[in-house]
Design a protein around this motif. Structure first.
Motif, PDB file in Angstrom:
ATOM      1  N   ILE A 184       1.671 -17.697   6.306  1.00 32.50           N
ATOM      2  CA  ILE A 184       2.709 -16.630   6.731  1.00 32.50           C
ATOM      3  C   ILE A 184       3.205 -15.884   5.493  1.00 32.50           C
ATOM      4  CG2 ILE A 184       4.639 -16.224   7.897  1.00 32.50           C
ATOM      5  CD1 ILE A 184       4.100 -18.918   9.148  1.00 32.50           C
ATOM      6  N   ALA A 185       3.066 -14.562   5.562  1.00 35.16           N
ATOM      7  CA  ALA A 185       3.721 -13.766   4.778  1.00 35.16           C
ATOM      8  C   ALA A 185       5.178 -13.218   5.179  1.00 35.16           C
ATOM      9  CB  ALA A 185       2.947 -12.479   4.574  1.00 35.16           C
ATOM     10  N   ASP A 186       6.022 -13.637   4.689  1.00 35.13           N
ATOM     11  CA  ASP A 186       7.336 -13.779   5.454  1.00 35.13           C
ATOM     12  C   ASP A 186       8.019 -12.458   4.583  1.00 35.13           C
ATOM     13  OD1 ASP A 186       9.885 -13.867   6.761  1.00 35.13           O
ATOM     14  OD2 ASP A 186      10.369 -15.652   5.865  1.00 35.13           O
ATOM     15  N   ALA A 187       7.348 -11.122   5.262  1.00 33.67           N
ATOM     16  CA  ALA A 187       7.709  -9.970   4.551  1.00 33.67           C
ATOM     17  C   ALA A 187       8.674  -9.216   5.491  1.00 33.67           C
ATOM     18  CB  ALA A 187       6.475  -9.265   4.354  1.00 33.67           C
ATOM     19  N   LYS A 188       9.068  -9.193   6.628  1.00 30.02           N
ATOM     20  CA  LYS A 188       9.965  -8.392   7.556  1.00 30.02           C
ATOM     21  C   LYS A 188       9.561  -7.288   7.566  1.00 30.02           C
ATOM     22  CE  LYS A 188      12.848 -12.458   8.309  1.00 30.02           C
ATOM     23  NZ  LYS A 188      12.025 -13.273   7.488  1.00 30.02           N
ATOM     24  N   ARG A 189       8.390  -6.820   7.388  1.00 33.84           N
ATOM     25  CA  ARG A 189       8.028  -5.226   7.328  1.00 33.84           C
ATOM     26  C   ARG A 189       7.936  -4.588   8.884  1.00 33.84           C
ATOM     27  NH1 ARG A 189       8.146  -6.953   2.607  1.00 33.84           N
ATOM     28  NH2 ARG A 189       6.652  -6.376   1.059  1.00 33.84           N
ATOM     29  N   GLY A 190       7.843  -3.250   8.540  1.00 33.96           N
ATOM     30  CA  GLY A 190       7.955  -2.115   9.943  1.00 33.96           C
ATOM     31  C   GLY A 190       8.256  -0.976   9.589  1.00 33.96           C
ATOM     32  N   ASP A 191       7.553   0.014   9.940  1.00 29.42           N
ATOM     33  CA  ASP A 191       7.564   1.296   9.546  1.00 29.42           C
ATOM     34  C   ASP A 191       6.717   2.170  10.387  1.00 29.42           C
ATOM     35  OD1 ASP A 191       7.891   3.742   7.965  1.00 29.42           O
ATOM     36  OD2 ASP A 191       8.417   2.836   6.066  1.00 29.42           O
ATOM     37  N   ILE A 192       6.704   3.463  10.332  1.00 32.89           N
ATOM     38  CA  ILE A 192       6.023   4.377  11.271  1.00 32.89           C
ATOM     39  C   ILE A 192       4.665   3.855  11.198  1.00 32.89           C
ATOM     40  CG2 ILE A 192       7.545   6.220  11.170  1.00 32.89           C
ATOM     41  CD1 ILE A 192       5.647   7.659   9.315  1.00 32.89           C
ATOM     42  N   GLY A 193       3.586   4.501  12.205  1.00 33.19           N
ATOM     43  CA  GLY A 193       2.200   3.921  12.299  1.00 33.19           C
ATOM     44  C   GLY A 193       1.338   3.751  10.930  1.00 33.19           C
ATOM     45  N   ASN A 194       1.214   5.067  10.291  1.00 27.16           N
ATOM     46  CA  ASN A 194       0.278   4.889   9.188  1.00 27.16           C
ATOM     47  C   ASN A 194       1.034   4.199   8.095  1.00 27.16           C
ATOM     48  OD1 ASN A 194       2.211   6.881   8.419  1.00 27.16           O
ATOM     49  ND2 ASN A 194       0.934   7.938   7.213  1.00 27.16           N
ATOM     50  N   THR A 195       2.153   4.155   7.968  1.00 31.60           N
ATOM     51  CA  THR A 195       2.847   3.058   6.765  1.00 31.60           C
ATOM     52  C   THR A 195       2.570   1.673   7.420  1.00 31.60           C
ATOM     53  OG1 THR A 195       4.412   4.748   6.222  1.00 31.60           O
ATOM     54  CG2 THR A 195       5.037   2.271   5.718  1.00 31.60           C
ATOM     55  N   SER A 196       2.855   1.226   8.553  1.00 31.13           N
ATOM     56  CA  SER A 196       2.558  -0.306   8.963  1.00 31.13           C
ATOM     57  C   SER A 196       1.034  -0.516   8.527  1.00 31.13           C
ATOM     58  CB  SER A 196       3.072  -0.458  10.527  1.00 31.13           C
ATOM     59  OG  SER A 196       4.297  -0.559  10.383  1.00 31.13           O
ATOM     60  N   SER A 197       0.099   0.259   8.973  1.00 29.52           N
ATOM     61  CA  SER A 197      -1.395   0.084   8.739  1.00 29.52           C
ATOM     62  C   SER A 197      -1.587  -0.199   7.330  1.00 29.52           C
ATOM     63  CB  SER A 197      -1.967   1.402   8.832  1.00 29.52           C
ATOM     64  OG  SER A 197      -1.908   1.822  10.302  1.00 29.52           O
ATOM     65  N   MET A 198      -0.761   0.575   6.540  1.00 31.59           N
ATOM     66  CA  MET A 198      -0.755   0.039   4.998  1.00 31.59           C
ATOM     67  C   MET A 198      -0.435  -1.261   4.494  1.00 31.59           C
ATOM     68  SD  MET A 198      -2.636   2.821   3.641  1.00 31.59           S
ATOM     69  CE  MET A 198      -2.590   3.143   2.030  1.00 31.59           C
ATOM     70  N   TYR A 199       0.671  -1.658   5.310  1.00 27.60           N
ATOM     71  CA  TYR A 199       1.355  -2.977   5.201  1.00 27.60           C
ATOM     72  C   TYR A 199       0.453  -4.011   5.694  1.00 27.60           C
ATOM     73  CZ  TYR A 199       6.080  -1.499   3.600  1.00 27.60           C
ATOM     74  OH  TYR A 199       7.236  -0.877   2.883  1.00 27.60           O
ATOM     75  N   ALA A 200      -0.324  -3.656   6.943  1.00 22.65           N
ATOM     76  CA  ALA A 200      -1.261  -4.605   7.408  1.00 22.65           C
ATOM     77  C   ALA A 200      -2.256  -4.810   6.379  1.00 22.65           C
ATOM     78  CB  ALA A 200      -1.723  -4.205   8.830  1.00 22.65           C
ATOM     79  N   LYS A 201      -2.826  -3.695   5.900  1.00 28.35           N
ATOM     80  CA  LYS A 201      -4.177  -3.790   4.989  1.00 28.35           C
ATOM     81  C   LYS A 201      -3.470  -4.796   3.752  1.00 28.35           C
ATOM     82  CE  LYS A 201      -6.849  -0.319   2.358  1.00 28.35           C
ATOM     83  NZ  LYS A 201      -6.926  -1.294   1.237  1.00 28.35           N
ATOM     84  N   ALA A 202      -2.131  -4.491   3.099  1.00 29.99           N
ATOM     85  CA  ALA A 202      -1.835  -5.274   2.038  1.00 29.99           C
ATOM     86  C   ALA A 202      -1.806  -6.789   2.300  1.00 29.99           C
ATOM     87  CB  ALA A 202      -0.386  -5.034   1.651  1.00 29.99           C
ATOM     88  N   PHE A 203      -1.283  -7.053   3.432  1.00 32.75           N
ATOM     89  CA  PHE A 203      -1.095  -8.612   3.786  1.00 32.75           C
ATOM     90  C   PHE A 203      -2.398  -9.140   4.521  1.00 32.75           C
ATOM     91  CE2 PHE A 203       3.050  -7.060   2.824  1.00 32.75           C
ATOM     92  CZ  PHE A 203       3.699  -8.125   1.774  1.00 32.75           C
ATOM     93  N   PHE A 204      -2.846  -8.587   5.164  1.00 32.50           N
ATOM     94  CA  PHE A 204      -4.054  -9.298   5.933  1.00 32.50           C
ATOM     95  C   PHE A 204      -5.416  -9.127   5.235  1.00 32.50           C
ATOM     96  CE2 PHE A 204      -2.035  -8.312  10.349  1.00 32.50           C
ATOM     97  CZ  PHE A 204      -1.277  -9.389  10.229  1.00 32.50           C
ATOM     98  N   GLU A 205      -5.496  -7.840   4.474  1.00 30.75           N
ATOM     99  CA  GLU A 205      -6.882  -7.720   3.748  1.00 30.75           C
ATOM    100  C   GLU A 205      -6.739  -7.927   2.266  1.00 30.75           C
ATOM    101  OE1 GLU A 205      -8.314  -3.734   4.727  1.00 30.75           O
ATOM    102  OE2 GLU A 205      -9.079  -4.517   6.553  1.00 30.75           O
ATOM    103  N   ASP A 206      -5.984  -7.333   1.711  1.00 30.73           N
ATOM    104  CA  ASP A 206      -5.653  -7.391   0.061  1.00 30.73           C
ATOM    105  C   ASP A 206      -5.356  -9.062  -0.207  1.00 30.73           C
ATOM    106  OD1 ASP A 206      -5.844  -6.246  -2.561  1.00 30.73           O
ATOM    107  OD2 ASP A 206      -3.861  -6.871  -2.458  1.00 30.73           O
ATOM    108  N   LEU A 207      -4.313  -9.359   0.528  1.00 31.98           N
ATOM    109  CA  LEU A 207      -3.889 -10.900   0.212  1.00 31.98           C
ATOM    110  C   LEU A 207      -4.424 -11.769   1.004  1.00 31.98           C
ATOM    111  CD1 LEU A 207      -0.172  -9.932  -0.545  1.00 31.98           C
ATOM    112  CD2 LEU A 207      -1.594 -10.606  -2.228  1.00 31.98           C
ATOM    113  N   ASN A 208      -5.028 -11.506   2.117  1.00 26.89           N
ATOM    114  CA  ASN A 208      -5.790 -12.310   3.006  1.00 26.89           C
ATOM    115  C   ASN A 208      -4.911 -13.373   3.527  1.00 26.89           C
ATOM    116  OD1 ASN A 208      -7.826 -13.229   4.777  1.00 26.89           O
ATOM    117  ND2 ASN A 208      -8.849 -14.480   3.287  1.00 26.89           N
TER     118      ASN A 208
END
Lengths: 272, 272
Positions: free
Chosen positions: A92-116
């Motif tokens: 679990i990445a305890d990151a408490k993220r959340g932003d408009i759509g294209n920004t949330s996509s970048m956060y998702a990429k950061a934590f789900f793909e880059d960091l896995n």
């Protein structure tokens, strides 16, 4: 990791313990400070000492970001270490993220793909299009804040919104979002009586529960009101385990604390 | 930077433009990809081309985190570049952070001390003790989400809470917090008519306004309803400026777009 695999791990380990990795350099044994990457080395020692007792680890991104690039490297090494050595553990990445759509996509990429990571915590205030980009990832889980364990939870989360508290409306509304089966929720343990109401809204979802131990919540009370047929709970403990001792025996002491909680969990699972 | 210094810069530059640095490697001129740090080099070019027209820059952390350690290094280089070369510019870490107290303290340390931003955006859902740790920093500013410019804003932010919309209650409640004079607020430009109501609650605060341009909001409408005696507005444009061209003339085109907005702002300030 799929939800089914998480449930299997809970049954194998007889544990639904999540260990929070909130590493503060002022609170760890001071011999670590001489090492090249104290945060990673400390996490590694904690993970090695507790991996058979915990089903999940939750690095808190703030405690890495505070050390800049070096901290981000420690985060990457920590998640890589878990994924390589203990692939059956839920992360679990305890990151408490959340932003408009294209920004949330970048956060998702950061934590789900880059960091896995298997999952990330997110904040609900910006609504549907701030969370759905996370939900689009298959076999990844998005853990949304519902009712938190801090004092400020009562500022807005419990406000009455047309006859229903805000956190209940957050839970209900989120069920209508696309891929909502990938949602889990943060529900603080300091309010065990709330779990009955929450389970009426999200009977099947996993709940990540901070606030047991250091923050005063009771494990047995949370389980009494919050457990479902698949257990459906991940109980987090951070400081109570990782800072059980500041001496050279810190890993043994962390294991002792984790074992106490795991044994209590095993007894609860047994009695079900 | 103090609020007074920000107001001075607005008057000197006749601008209250904030340029959002949301760098997507797929959208920048492709010759940058051959460089060692394309994100930083692109930001540097944009900043150099627009610094006399903008009073603020707002790097969006998601777009750096998506590239892991490398991205964090680009973020650090970008903020250092601004602080060293254009110290009169106001800097915003668009990070939307917020967590329990000791975690928020770590985030504040990360962005205010380690990276040395003037301000950070935060989410309100966890209430007082999740925001006050940011407010404790002198001459640093905490920009809290109130009413955002995305579709999901209507999921929770406009819910009726005992006769008052949630975002209004967020504004009101936050004024009671310790060091609340260090608060600014995010208010989306797509809802200009809301500014009248918002100004009744926070007449003196600075508002960071996304949603002008690409997201459809009108600058003149926002100024009509949202401006106060000290201007009190930072209008953000990201994509409209930084992606004005994907060719080698991208920096000139970015300047042209920034200049258009700055001239419109100068005319509005003149007519006041």
């Amino acid at each position: 990791m799929t939800t089914q695999q998480l449930i299997e791990q809970i049954n194998i380990k007889k544990s639904f313990l999540c260990v929070g990795l909130d590493v503060d350099l002022n609170k760890i044994p001071q011999h670590f400070l001489a090492l090249e990457d104290p945060i990673f080395e400390f996490n590694k020692a904690i993970i090695d000492a507790t991996h058979d007792l915990a089903v999940a680890y939750k690095p808190n991104t703030a405690f890495f970001e505070a050390y800049g690039i070096k901290g981000w490297r420690s985060l990457q090494k920590t998640i890589n270490y878990i994924n390589e050595n203990y692939p059956d553990v839920f992360t679990i990445a305890d990151a408490k993220r959340g932003d408009i759509g294209n920004t949330s996509s970048m956060y998702a990429k950061a934590f789900f793909e880059d960091l896995n990571f298997d999952s990330i915590t997110v904040a609900p205030y910006m609504g549907k299009d701030s969370v759905e980009p996370f939900l689009a990832f298959e076999n990844k889980h998005t853990i949304m804040l519902a009712l938190t364990s801090n004092e400020g939870a009562f500022d807005f989360q419990t406000l009455d919104t047309d006859g229903k508290e805000l956190y209940k409306r957050v839970l209900e509304t989120s069920k209508t979002w696309k891929n909502s089966e990938n949602l889990m929720y943060v529900v603080g343990a300091t309010k065990a009586e709330y779990f009955t109401e929450i389970r009426k809204i999200v009977p099947d979802s996993f709940l990540l529960v901070p606030g047991v131990g250091a923050q005063g919540g009771s494990l047995s009370e949370v389980c009494k009101y919050g457990m479902n047929a698949n257990v459906g709970l991940l109980i987090n403990s951070s400081r109570g385990i990782i800072y059980a001792s500041k001496d050279v025996d810190f890993a043994d002491k962390a294991r002792e604390e984790a074992l106490k909680i795991q044994q209590e969990m095993a007894a609860i699972l047994e009695s079900k």
